[in-house]
Design an enzyme around this catalytic site. Structure first.
Site, PDB file in Angstrom:
ATOM      1  N   HIS A 164     -21.394  34.647  22.725  1.00  0.00           N
ATOM      2  CA  HIS A 164     -22.495  35.500  22.247  1.00  0.00           C
ATOM      3  C   HIS A 164     -22.570  35.521  20.720  1.00  0.00           C
ATOM      4  CE1 HIS A 164     -22.460  37.217  26.387  1.00  0.00           C
ATOM      5  NE2 HIS A 164     -21.147  37.123  26.233  1.00  0.00           N
TER       6      HIS A 164
ATOM      7  N   SER B 166     -33.320  24.225  -4.157  1.00  0.00           N
ATOM      8  CA  SER B 166     -34.606  24.920  -4.112  1.00  0.00           C
ATOM      9  C   SER B 166     -35.252  24.818  -5.485  1.00  0.00           C
ATOM     10  CB  SER B 166     -34.382  26.381  -3.747  1.00  0.00           C
ATOM     11  OG  SER B 166     -35.493  27.157  -4.161  1.00  0.00           O
TER      12      SER B 166
ATOM     13  N   LYS C  10     -29.505  28.037  -4.532  1.00  0.00           N
ATOM     14  CA  LYS C  10     -29.601  27.490  -3.173  1.00  0.00           C
ATOM     15  C   LYS C  10     -29.068  26.064  -3.050  1.00  0.00           C
ATOM     16  CE  LYS C  10     -31.269  28.995   0.047  1.00  0.00           C
ATOM     17  NZ  LYS C  10     -32.678  29.112   0.435  1.00  0.00           N
TER      18      LYS C  10
ATOM     19  N   GLU D 291     -30.667  20.445   9.478  1.00  0.00           N
ATOM     20  CA  GLU D 291     -31.932  21.083   9.882  1.00  0.00           C
ATOM     21  C   GLU D 291     -32.920  20.053  10.425  1.00  0.00           C
ATOM     22  OE1 GLU D 291     -32.793  25.010   7.307  1.00  0.00           O
ATOM     23  OE2 GLU D 291     -32.594  23.206   6.117  1.00  0.00           O
TER      24      GLU D 291
END
Ligand code: ARG
Length: 462
Positions: free
Chosen positions: A161, A282, A288, A295
């Site tokens: 979980h 970024s 970042k 991804e």
């Protein structure tokens, strides 16, 4: 005289040229030219078989084989002028052959049709690509084994979980990924077996009146067997669907791996640091460092899953035998092959280069009270009923949370307050190392078991 559609191999029956838009709409050459090498290899085998069956003489067969090899050279040098009006890869190559060698070229298509030809090309293409994909799966698995070996003792929280559950070893986690990929590798071998069947000889749909020798063509092209029914041979695309299903599942596995890499590399986890070479920044937030590669692997799994759906829907309402719909099988298949190959390559490069943050992993395992089950098991071994043990440990965890302390940081007195069965030796089971070492059976997370699993895996791979 082909006065209707003079530039078409099938122009004889027609009384007007094809509409220019329709020509472009129906053509497949812009994408099926990828099959050229298989188309030529298949044609050479077909010509050899025609000679053996007495349908071509030696001189004709020789002219065809030489001519096709020259066409192959033209294509490979980039000297070949692909023509949209010649519709597809098959007619482009045949027309060029005839332009080069004259009359014998016109005999090549005896006893076959583009319907069995395209099915043959596609099966040869896919057979080769399956071998490439399986090789890349093995490369990624080998990379995982190296990381697993390095991190066989590294303790981390295992999750259910997405909540910290019990300590596991990082190597054990790598070996879980390994097993997922091993099933993909095996599935593709089974798929290859059903891909490796020769449709040639089915001709348009009914077979041919010429005395062909299909077994000989199969032997020349390395097919295990010949398709048993001509209608099925030209109408069937199960082999594409099966590959796409295997590819969709493989991409699903890579996507799950991607998801973990994305979570693990975030500031909230800090389990791993991805190599800068595999990340981007970024344009507005200077701090970042984005995990673009995982991804994109996760993102690209969507298109492969979509391609599987495309092929199922493409086939579901087709009457036998060949229908032009089948021309739509190629782009989803080609895109799947490219996507899977790239995704495997990306992870094979990235995963061995990520830095595993051992200290952070250990802290996270402690933060999660992941040895609580070990404490309950300890109490059971001392005669406490499991439900009572569960209750006692639950209270100890709540106390630890209130105090901001791990179970191993509670004093013996404090622990005995939850159960009188607790003794000094309890601290052995409360350590992360003690916990993982106790899962010491095949399939368990103990470092010794992880090492044994790696050894067995390396044997499987050689
Ligand atoms: N370009 C066609 C395809 O990809 C080749 C077969 C064409 N056959 C036909 N009868 N029109 O399926």
């Amino acid at each position: 005289m082909k006065d209707g559609a003079p530039d078409k191999p099938w122009g004889g029956r027609f009384s007007e040229p094809t509409d220019t838009f329709v020509e472009a709409f129906t053509a497949s050459v812009l994408f099926d030219r990828r099959l050229y090498a298989y188309d030529i290899e298949g044609s050479i085998a077909h010509a050899r078989m025609l000679e053996r069956a007495g349908i071509l003489d030696r001189r004709e067969r020789q002219a065809i084989v030489d001519g096709l090899n020259e066409v192959l050279g033209e294509i490979e040098r980039g000297d070949f002028a692909w023509s949209l009006s010649l519709e597809d890869v098959h007619m482009n190559i045949e027309a060029r052959l005839t332009a080069r060698i004259g009359d014998p070229g016109k005999k090549l298509h005896t006893g076959r049709s583009r319907n069995d030809q395209v099915a043959t090309d596609l099966r040869m293409y896919l057979r080769a690509e399956i071998d490439t994909v399986r090789g890349r799966i093995r490369a990624l698995q080998t990379a995982l084994l190296d990381v697993a070996e390095r991190e066989a003792e590294t303790v981390m929280p295992g999750f259910t979980h997405l909540q910290a559950a019990q300590p596991v070893t990082f190597g054990h986690h790598m070996m879980a990924w390994f097993e997922m990929l091993d099933r993909d590798h095996e599935r593709l071998a089974e798929c290859r077996h059903r891909v490796n069947v020769l449709p040639l000889g089915a001709a348009a749909l009914a077979g041919t009146g010429y005395p062909i020798d299909r077994a000989y063509t199969a032997e020349l092209l390395g097919f295990e067997t010949i398709a048993a029914n001509s209608l099925d041979a030209v109408g069937d695309r199960d082999f594409v669907i099966e590959f796409l299903a295997d590819a969709a599942l493989l991409m699903t596995h890579l996507s799950r791996i991607a998801e973990e890499l994305i979570l693990w590399s975030s500031a909230q986890f800090e389990f791993v640091e991805l190599p800068d070479r595999y990340c981007t920044g970024s344009s507005i937030m200077p701090q970042k460092k984005n995990p673009d590669v995982p991804e994109l692997v996760r993102g690209k799994s969507a298109r492969v899953i979509g391609h599987l759906t495309t092929l199922l829907v493409l086939m579901k309402a087709q009457p036998l035998a060949y229908n032009k719909d089948n021309q739509e099988d190629k782009e989803p298949l080609f895109d799947t092959v490219d996507t899977v190959r790239d995704a495997l390559r990306a992870f094979t490069g990235l995963i061995p280069q990520m830095r595993v943050e051992r200290e952070e992993l250990r802290r996270a395992a402690r933060r999660g009270y992941t040895t609580a089950t070990d404490l309950a098991d300890y109490l059971v071994r001392r005669g406490v009923a499991f439900r009572d043990a569960h209750e006692a440990v639950g209270r100890a965890v709540r106390f630890g949370i209130e105090q901001g302390r791990d179970l191993s940081e509670l004093s013996l007195e404090e622990l005995r307050g939850f159960s009188a069965a607790i003794d000094e030796d309890v601290y052995q089971v409360l350590t992360l190392e003690g916990s993982v070492a106790s899962r010491d059976h095949p399939g368990g997370t103990a470092p010794a078991q992880v090492r044994a699993a790696i050894r067995r895996a390396r044997e499987r791979l050689t």
